[in-house]
Design a protein around this motif. Structure first.
Motif, mmCIF file in Angstrom:
data_model
loop_
_atom_site.group_PDB
_atom_site.id
_atom_site.type_symbol
_atom_site.label_atom_id
_atom_site.label_comp_id
_atom_site.label_asym_id
_atom_site.label_seq_id
_atom_site.Cartn_x
_atom_site.Cartn_y
_atom_site.Cartn_z
ATOM 1 N N ILE A 139 9.929 -37.724 3.748
ATOM 2 C CA ILE A 139 10.946 -36.584 4.649
ATOM 3 C C ILE A 139 12.093 -37.549 4.707
ATOM 4 C CG2 ILE A 139 8.975 -35.681 5.682
ATOM 5 C CD1 ILE A 139 7.771 -37.847 7.198
ATOM 6 N N SER A 140 12.148 -38.077 3.719
ATOM 7 C CA SER A 140 13.382 -39.280 4.373
ATOM 8 C C SER A 140 14.810 -38.347 4.495
ATOM 9 C CB SER A 140 14.022 -40.220 2.278
ATOM 10 O OG SER A 140 13.480 -38.931 1.485
ATOM 11 N N PHE A 141 14.984 -37.126 4.259
ATOM 12 C CA PHE A 141 15.605 -36.591 4.313
ATOM 13 C C PHE A 141 16.466 -36.557 6.343
ATOM 14 C CE2 PHE A 141 12.829 -33.824 6.136
ATOM 15 C CZ PHE A 141 12.990 -33.573 7.212
ATOM 16 N N LEU A 142 14.839 -37.665 6.908
ATOM 17 C CA LEU A 142 15.502 -37.759 8.185
ATOM 18 C C LEU A 142 16.090 -39.156 8.611
ATOM 19 C CD1 LEU A 142 11.010 -36.820 9.240
ATOM 20 C CD2 LEU A 142 13.171 -35.408 10.096
ATOM 21 N N GLU A 143 15.560 -39.660 7.764
ATOM 22 C CA GLU A 143 16.586 -41.452 7.950
ATOM 23 C C GLU A 143 17.688 -41.129 8.775
ATOM 24 O OE1 GLU A 143 15.977 -44.761 8.173
ATOM 25 O OE2 GLU A 143 14.576 -44.100 6.655
ATOM 26 N N GLY A 144 18.004 -41.440 9.979
ATOM 27 C CA GLY A 144 18.928 -42.076 10.694
ATOM 28 C C GLY A 144 19.419 -40.573 11.406
ATOM 29 N N ASN A 145 19.034 -39.698 11.390
ATOM 30 C CA ASN A 145 19.153 -38.434 11.882
ATOM 31 C C ASN A 145 18.503 -38.632 13.621
ATOM 32 O OD1 ASN A 145 18.847 -35.876 13.617
ATOM 33 N ND2 ASN A 145 18.239 -34.721 11.556
ATOM 34 N N THR A 146 19.209 -38.815 14.329
ATOM 35 C CA THR A 146 19.600 -39.097 15.315
ATOM 36 C C THR A 146 19.525 -37.225 16.817
ATOM 37 O OG1 THR A 146 21.608 -39.428 15.936
ATOM 38 C CG2 THR A 146 20.239 -40.803 15.828
ATOM 39 N N SER A 147 19.547 -36.374 16.086
ATOM 40 C CA SER A 147 19.508 -35.245 16.975
ATOM 41 C C SER A 147 18.720 -34.320 16.972
ATOM 42 C CB SER A 147 20.416 -34.250 16.718
ATOM 43 O OG SER A 147 20.871 -33.714 15.269
ATOM 44 N N LEU A 148 17.815 -35.116 16.413
ATOM 45 C CA LEU A 148 16.466 -34.245 16.649
ATOM 46 C C LEU A 148 15.220 -34.649 16.920
ATOM 47 C CD1 LEU A 148 14.786 -32.021 14.541
ATOM 48 C CD2 LEU A 148 13.620 -34.004 13.200
ATOM 49 N N SER A 149 14.467 -33.669 18.327
ATOM 50 C CA SER A 149 13.531 -33.784 19.154
ATOM 51 C C SER A 149 12.391 -33.593 18.926
ATOM 52 C CB SER A 149 14.075 -34.057 20.043
ATOM 53 O OG SER A 149 14.161 -32.144 20.481
ATOM 54 N N GLU A 150 12.069 -32.783 17.921
ATOM 55 C CA GLU A 150 10.955 -32.314 18.052
ATOM 56 C C GLU A 150 10.692 -31.870 16.111
ATOM 57 O OE1 GLU A 150 9.338 -29.283 20.169
ATOM 58 O OE2 GLU A 150 10.426 -29.725 21.954
ATOM 59 N N LEU A 151 9.808 -32.340 16.040
ATOM 60 C CA LEU A 151 9.372 -32.221 13.942
ATOM 61 C C LEU A 151 7.841 -31.550 14.363
ATOM 62 C CD1 LEU A 151 9.812 -31.866 11.437
ATOM 63 C CD2 LEU A 151 8.906 -34.432 10.795
ATOM 64 N N PHE A 152 7.693 -30.259 13.849
ATOM 65 C CA PHE A 152 6.629 -29.287 13.173
ATOM 66 C C PHE A 152 6.367 -29.716 11.573
ATOM 67 C CE2 PHE A 152 7.692 -28.181 17.364
ATOM 68 C CZ PHE A 152 6.431 -27.859 18.019
ATOM 69 N N ILE A 153 5.802 -31.188 11.135
ATOM 70 C CA ILE A 153 5.675 -31.005 9.610
ATOM 71 C C ILE A 153 4.399 -30.959 9.451
ATOM 72 C CG2 ILE A 153 5.647 -33.218 9.646
ATOM 73 C CD1 ILE A 153 8.022 -32.688 7.395
ATOM 74 N N PHE A 154 3.321 -30.525 10.483
ATOM 75 C CA PHE A 154 1.870 -30.498 9.896
ATOM 76 C C PHE A 154 1.627 -29.786 8.628
ATOM 77 C CE2 PHE A 154 1.741 -27.251 13.789
ATOM 78 C CZ PHE A 154 1.853 -26.312 12.712
ATOM 79 N N LYS A 155 0.093 -29.798 8.027
ATOM 80 C CA LYS A 155 -0.413 -28.890 6.807
ATOM 81 C C LYS A 155 0.516 -29.567 6.102
ATOM 82 C CE LYS A 155 -3.228 -26.616 9.286
ATOM 83 N NZ LYS A 155 -4.298 -25.312 9.980
ATOM 84 N N ASN A 156 0.802 -30.107 5.411
ATOM 85 C CA ASN A 156 2.223 -30.642 4.376
ATOM 86 C C ASN A 156 1.715 -31.586 3.524
ATOM 87 O OD1 ASN A 156 4.266 -29.144 3.821
ATOM 88 N ND2 ASN A 156 4.896 -29.703 6.271
ATOM 89 N N GLN A 157 1.942 -32.351 2.445
ATOM 90 C CA GLN A 157 1.850 -33.573 2.067
ATOM 91 C C GLN A 157 2.366 -35.182 1.717
ATOM 92 O OE1 GLN A 157 -1.212 -32.870 -0.138
ATOM 93 N NE2 GLN A 157 -0.663 -30.720 -0.043
ATOM 94 N N VAL A 158 2.766 -34.804 2.976
ATOM 95 C CA VAL A 158 3.719 -35.999 3.422
ATOM 96 C C VAL A 158 2.604 -37.405 3.490
ATOM 97 C CG1 VAL A 158 4.832 -37.321 5.895
ATOM 98 C CG2 VAL A 158 5.480 -34.597 5.003
ATOM 99 N N THR A 159 2.870 -37.961 2.904
ATOM 100 C CA THR A 159 2.595 -39.765 2.456
ATOM 101 C C THR A 159 3.173 -40.990 3.586
ATOM 102 O OG1 THR A 159 3.621 -40.472 0.596
ATOM 103 C CG2 THR A 159 1.697 -39.096 0.185
ATOM 104 N N ASN A 160 4.005 -40.435 4.183
ATOM 105 C CA ASN A 160 3.953 -42.079 5.161
ATOM 106 C C ASN A 160 5.638 -41.281 6.206
ATOM 107 O OD1 ASN A 160 7.071 -42.785 4.444
ATOM 108 N ND2 ASN A 160 6.751 -43.180 2.509
ATOM 109 N N VAL A 161 5.574 -42.340 7.439
ATOM 110 C CA VAL A 161 6.225 -41.551 8.595
ATOM 111 C C VAL A 161 7.703 -42.699 8.820
ATOM 112 C CG1 VAL A 161 4.707 -40.176 9.446
ATOM 113 C CG2 VAL A 161 4.653 -42.417 9.502
ATOM 114 N N TYR A 162 7.632 -43.858 7.419
ATOM 115 C CA TYR A 162 8.880 -44.868 7.582
ATOM 116 C C TYR A 162 10.103 -43.998 8.126
ATOM 117 C CZ TYR A 162 11.536 -48.609 6.129
ATOM 118 O OH TYR A 162 12.375 -49.890 6.330
ATOM 119 N N SER A 163 10.367 -42.704 7.459
ATOM 120 C CA SER A 163 11.914 -42.747 8.264
ATOM 121 C C SER A 163 11.751 -41.655 9.094
ATOM 122 C CB SER A 163 12.387 -40.547 7.113
ATOM 123 O OG SER A 163 12.733 -41.308 5.610
ATOM 124 N N VAL A 164 10.879 -41.503 9.827
ATOM 125 C CA VAL A 164 10.826 -40.981 10.938
ATOM 126 C C VAL A 164 11.424 -41.882 11.757
ATOM 127 C CG1 VAL A 164 9.392 -40.866 13.481
ATOM 128 C CG2 VAL A 164 8.993 -39.672 11.468
#
Length: 131
Positions: free
Chosen positions: A33-58
């Motif tokens: 989910i590194s595509f999130l890095e620096g995204n300041t417009s996104l307010s809600e993220l629904f990313i459940f039931k995936n293979q995400v291993t870290n939330v560093y980009s949030v």
């Protein structure tokens, strides 16, 4: 943007897109989910039931509602200083290794982050009680 249940694994095409406010990516095969890095417009993220291993980009976003349960996350310490999250779901991840430490940190996060109103951790409690 609604892209749930499409077997998507690569969402790098979303990098730099600051037009999206709500993003629905649940029930896919997303690990990065590194595509999130620096995204300041996104307010809600629904990313459940995936293979995400870290939330560093949030950490440097303005996300207020983060639905990230049912993934492979083992550490959310980067979120401890996040001031925007009001609602977060973390159950069914790999966070149960050190329940006491984790619960202490979540309590600290709740105290310091006045916005935080909702956290789900059922799997952590279940693992600690061996239910």
């Amino acid at each position: 943007l609604y892209l749930c249940g499409n077997q998507i694994s690569d969402v790098s095409f979303l990098r730099g897109n600051n037009m999206i406010v709500e993003l629905f990516l649940s029930e896919n095969n997303i690990a990065d989910i590194s595509f999130l890095e620096g995204n300041t417009s996104l307010s809600e993220l629904f990313i459940f039931k995936n293979q995400v291993t870290n939330v560093y980009s949030v950490r440097n976003t303005n996300i207020t509602r983060l639905f990230i349960h049912d993934n492979q996350i083992s550490d959310v310490s980067v979120l401890y200083d996040t001031q925007t999250i009001e609602h977060i779901t973390l159950e069914n991840n790999r966070l149960h290794k050190d329940i006491v430490s984790y619960m202490t940190r979540i309590a600290k996060l709740n105290k310091e982050n006045k916005a935080l109103r909702y956290v789900t951790l059922f799997d952590l409690l279940k693992a600690s009680l061996k239910l």
